[in-house]
Design a protein around this motif. Sequence first.
Motif, mmCIF file in Angstrom:
data_model
loop_
_atom_site.group_PDB
_atom_site.id
_atom_site.type_symbol
_atom_site.label_atom_id
_atom_site.label_comp_id
_atom_site.label_asym_id
_atom_site.label_seq_id
_atom_site.Cartn_x
_atom_site.Cartn_y
_atom_site.Cartn_z
ATOM 1 N N SER A 39 0.881 -0.976 -0.215
ATOM 2 C CA SER A 39 -0.024 0.334 0.006
ATOM 3 C C SER A 39 0.821 1.026 0.008
ATOM 4 O O SER A 39 0.730 2.611 -0.500
ATOM 5 C CB SER A 39 -0.851 0.269 1.184
ATOM 6 N N PHE A 40 2.074 1.400 0.619
ATOM 7 C CA PHE A 40 2.891 2.069 1.032
ATOM 8 C C PHE A 40 3.086 2.372 -0.627
ATOM 9 O O PHE A 40 3.736 3.776 -0.754
ATOM 10 C CB PHE A 40 3.912 2.746 1.360
ATOM 11 N N VAL A 41 3.898 1.637 -1.523
ATOM 12 C CA VAL A 41 4.195 1.340 -2.595
ATOM 13 C C VAL A 41 3.952 2.259 -3.365
ATOM 14 O O VAL A 41 3.614 3.263 -4.462
ATOM 15 C CB VAL A 41 5.148 0.320 -2.937
ATOM 16 N N PHE A 42 1.942 2.597 -3.173
ATOM 17 C CA PHE A 42 1.505 2.074 -4.765
ATOM 18 C C PHE A 42 1.164 3.464 -4.026
ATOM 19 O O PHE A 42 0.938 4.531 -4.978
ATOM 20 C CB PHE A 42 -0.263 1.612 -3.649
ATOM 21 N N THR A 43 0.466 4.284 -2.596
ATOM 22 C CA THR A 43 -0.044 5.907 -2.698
ATOM 23 C C THR A 43 2.059 6.203 -3.050
ATOM 24 O O THR A 43 1.963 8.052 -3.661
ATOM 25 C CB THR A 43 0.039 6.052 -1.388
ATOM 26 N N VAL A 44 3.107 6.265 -2.850
ATOM 27 C CA VAL A 44 4.495 6.860 -3.535
ATOM 28 C C VAL A 44 4.633 6.845 -4.985
ATOM 29 O O VAL A 44 5.973 8.009 -4.949
ATOM 30 C CB VAL A 44 5.383 6.671 -2.350
ATOM 31 N N HIS A 45 4.127 5.956 -5.271
ATOM 32 C CA HIS A 45 5.107 4.989 -6.821
ATOM 33 C C HIS A 45 4.064 5.881 -7.732
ATOM 34 O O HIS A 45 2.801 4.936 -7.710
ATOM 35 C CB HIS A 45 5.090 3.986 -6.650
ATOM 36 N N VAL A 46 4.288 6.308 -8.926
ATOM 37 C CA VAL A 46 2.804 6.616 -10.057
ATOM 38 C C VAL A 46 3.664 6.238 -11.503
ATOM 39 O O VAL A 46 5.117 7.337 -11.854
ATOM 40 C CB VAL A 46 2.690 8.581 -10.054
ATOM 41 N N PRO A 47 3.398 5.377 -11.582
ATOM 42 C CA PRO A 47 3.900 5.040 -13.227
ATOM 43 C C PRO A 47 4.276 6.166 -14.165
ATOM 44 O O PRO A 47 2.909 7.005 -14.474
ATOM 45 C CB PRO A 47 2.501 4.207 -14.015
ATOM 46 N N GLY A 48 5.732 6.670 -14.472
ATOM 47 C CA GLY A 48 6.324 7.922 -15.269
ATOM 48 C C GLY A 48 6.052 8.498 -14.710
ATOM 49 O O GLY A 48 6.929 9.779 -15.030
ATOM 50 N N GLN A 49 5.772 9.209 -13.731
ATOM 51 C CA GLN A 49 6.785 10.246 -12.429
ATOM 52 C C GLN A 49 7.095 9.863 -11.486
ATOM 53 O O GLN A 49 8.695 10.359 -10.767
ATOM 54 C CB GLN A 49 5.728 10.895 -11.864
ATOM 55 N N GLY A 50 7.694 8.312 -11.437
ATOM 56 C CA GLY A 50 8.534 8.410 -10.591
ATOM 57 C C GLY A 50 7.948 8.135 -8.724
ATOM 58 O O GLY A 50 7.011 8.460 -8.475
ATOM 59 N N LEU A 51 8.926 8.059 -7.849
ATOM 60 C CA LEU A 51 8.393 9.261 -6.778
ATOM 61 C C LEU A 51 7.884 10.683 -6.147
ATOM 62 O O LEU A 51 8.635 11.339 -6.688
ATOM 63 C CB LEU A 51 9.306 8.480 -5.384
ATOM 64 N N THR A 52 6.778 9.852 -5.913
ATOM 65 C CA THR A 52 6.362 11.748 -5.088
ATOM 66 C C THR A 52 5.711 10.761 -4.347
ATOM 67 O O THR A 52 4.833 10.622 -3.694
ATOM 68 C CB THR A 52 4.875 12.109 -6.161
ATOM 69 N N PHE A 53 5.378 12.013 -2.703
ATOM 70 C CA PHE A 53 4.854 12.139 -2.147
ATOM 71 C C PHE A 53 3.661 13.181 -2.309
ATOM 72 O O PHE A 53 2.976 13.738 -0.695
ATOM 73 C CB PHE A 53 5.228 12.461 -0.388
ATOM 74 N N GLU A 93 -9.279 10.291 -5.339
ATOM 75 C CA GLU A 93 -8.302 10.238 -5.053
ATOM 76 C C GLU A 93 -8.192 9.128 -4.279
ATOM 77 O O GLU A 93 -7.739 8.464 -3.285
ATOM 78 C CB GLU A 93 -7.871 11.470 -3.914
ATOM 79 N N ALA A 94 -7.430 8.136 -5.271
ATOM 80 C CA ALA A 94 -7.480 6.540 -4.456
ATOM 81 C C ALA A 94 -6.010 6.790 -4.176
ATOM 82 O O ALA A 94 -5.973 5.743 -3.166
ATOM 83 C CB ALA A 94 -7.518 5.862 -5.650
ATOM 84 N N ARG A 95 -5.034 7.158 -4.188
ATOM 85 C CA ARG A 95 -4.002 6.726 -3.505
ATOM 86 C C ARG A 95 -3.963 7.787 -2.142
ATOM 87 O O ARG A 95 -3.214 7.724 -1.309
ATOM 88 C CB ARG A 95 -2.357 7.257 -4.529
ATOM 89 N N MET A 96 -4.804 9.152 -2.103
ATOM 90 C CA MET A 96 -5.061 9.762 -0.686
ATOM 91 C C MET A 96 -6.073 8.789 -0.434
ATOM 92 O O MET A 96 -5.332 8.908 0.397
ATOM 93 C CB MET A 96 -5.332 11.194 -0.996
ATOM 94 N N SER A 97 -6.727 8.175 -0.109
ATOM 95 C CA SER A 97 -7.575 6.910 0.502
ATOM 96 C C SER A 97 -6.593 6.374 1.158
ATOM 97 O O SER A 97 -6.176 5.912 2.427
ATOM 98 C CB SER A 97 -8.502 6.602 -0.625
ATOM 99 N N VAL A 98 -5.776 5.899 0.303
ATOM 100 C CA VAL A 98 -5.040 4.455 0.390
ATOM 101 C C VAL A 98 -4.258 5.464 1.318
ATOM 102 O O VAL A 98 -3.804 4.768 2.996
ATOM 103 C CB VAL A 98 -4.206 3.441 0.317
ATOM 104 N N ALA A 99 -3.672 6.048 1.354
ATOM 105 C CA ALA A 99 -2.592 7.138 2.626
ATOM 106 C C ALA A 99 -2.974 7.526 3.393
ATOM 107 O O ALA A 99 -2.259 7.767 4.465
ATOM 108 C CB ALA A 99 -1.737 8.645 1.541
#
Length: 321
Positions: free
Chosen positions: A50-64, A259-265
Amino acid sequence: MAALTPLSPDSVSTDPVAGPMKTARRRPRYWRGAVLTVAGLYFLTPLISSFVFTVHVPGQGLTFAAYSGILSADGFTESLFLSLSLAAATIALALLLVVPALVAVRLGPPRLRAVVEIVCMLPLVVPPIALVTGIATVLRWGPDHFSRTPLYQTFLAVQNESFPVVLVLAYTVLALPFVHRSLDAGLRAVDVPTLVEAARNCGAGRLYVILRVILPNLRSSLAGASFLTLALVLGEYTVASLLGFRPFAVWIVSVSGAEARMSVAVSLLSLLITWALLLVLSRAGTGPSAGVPAAGSAAGAAAPGPATTAPAAPTPVPGKE
C-alpha cells in the motif's frame, strides 16, 4: 546387568533435598522464528504494498503528493475530529455502564452473571445492518408521532450532524461485547468481595470503593477495553453511512472515488494513529502502581479519625496459668 553410564556435572542437579536429578537439555526451537517470520510477512506485505502504491506513480517516479495533500483535503480535519469525539464519548458511556454492572454482579447472586453476559454478547449475534435498520426506522417514526411533544426536539438533537448522539448510542451497543470481555477478565483476577468488604468496614463509601479500590486494580483491563472501543469507532462504516453521517471511515470511502492514492495514504496514517494510541493506552494500563492504595490502606484513608489498635494479648508466665 545393565551398564551404568556416568552423568556429566552439567546434566546432574545437586539439590540436597531432591537428590541427583537429570535435567533436560535446552534445544533451540527454530519453529518460533519461522512462525514469527511468516506472521510478520503476512502483516507487513500488504502495508508495504500500500505504501508503494501511494508513493510510486507510473511515468512520474516517486512522489509524496498523496501525503502532502491530506491535511488540506476537504473534510479531513472535521471527520477525524468527529470520530475521535465519538470514540471518547463511546468509551466513557460504555465504561460507565459496564463497570458498575459487573461489580454489582460480582457482589450479588452468581446467576445474574449469565444474564449480564448474554445481554452484552447480543451485539455479536445481531448484524450491524439489522441494528442500523431498526435505528433508522425509529428515527423516522418518532418525529411523525411526537411532533407536538417535547420529545420531538430530542429526536432532532440526537441527529445533530456536528455531534450525532445516536452514533454514540449505536457504537456503545456494538462495543459492549469487547468491553465486557476485557473487564470480566480483569475482575476474575481480583477478589472483589474481599476488597469491598474491607473498604466498607473501614468506613469508605460505595463511590470511593469503586474509584479508589476497584478501578486501580483494573487499569490494564480498562486500557484494553478503551483501545478496542477506539478501534471499533474509527473503523466503523455501516452504521454511520446508512444513517447519513460522515465520520472518518465514511470520509475515506468517499474520497477513494476521486483520489485513490490519497485514500490509501489516509488509511495507512489512520493505522499509525491507532497504533500510537494503543501505545499510549498500554502505557497508561501498565503504569507504576506505587500510588495505587491497597484495600485496607485506601479504605483506611477514607475513614477519618484516630486509628484504634487492639491491645496485645498478655504473655503467659510459666507456673501462673
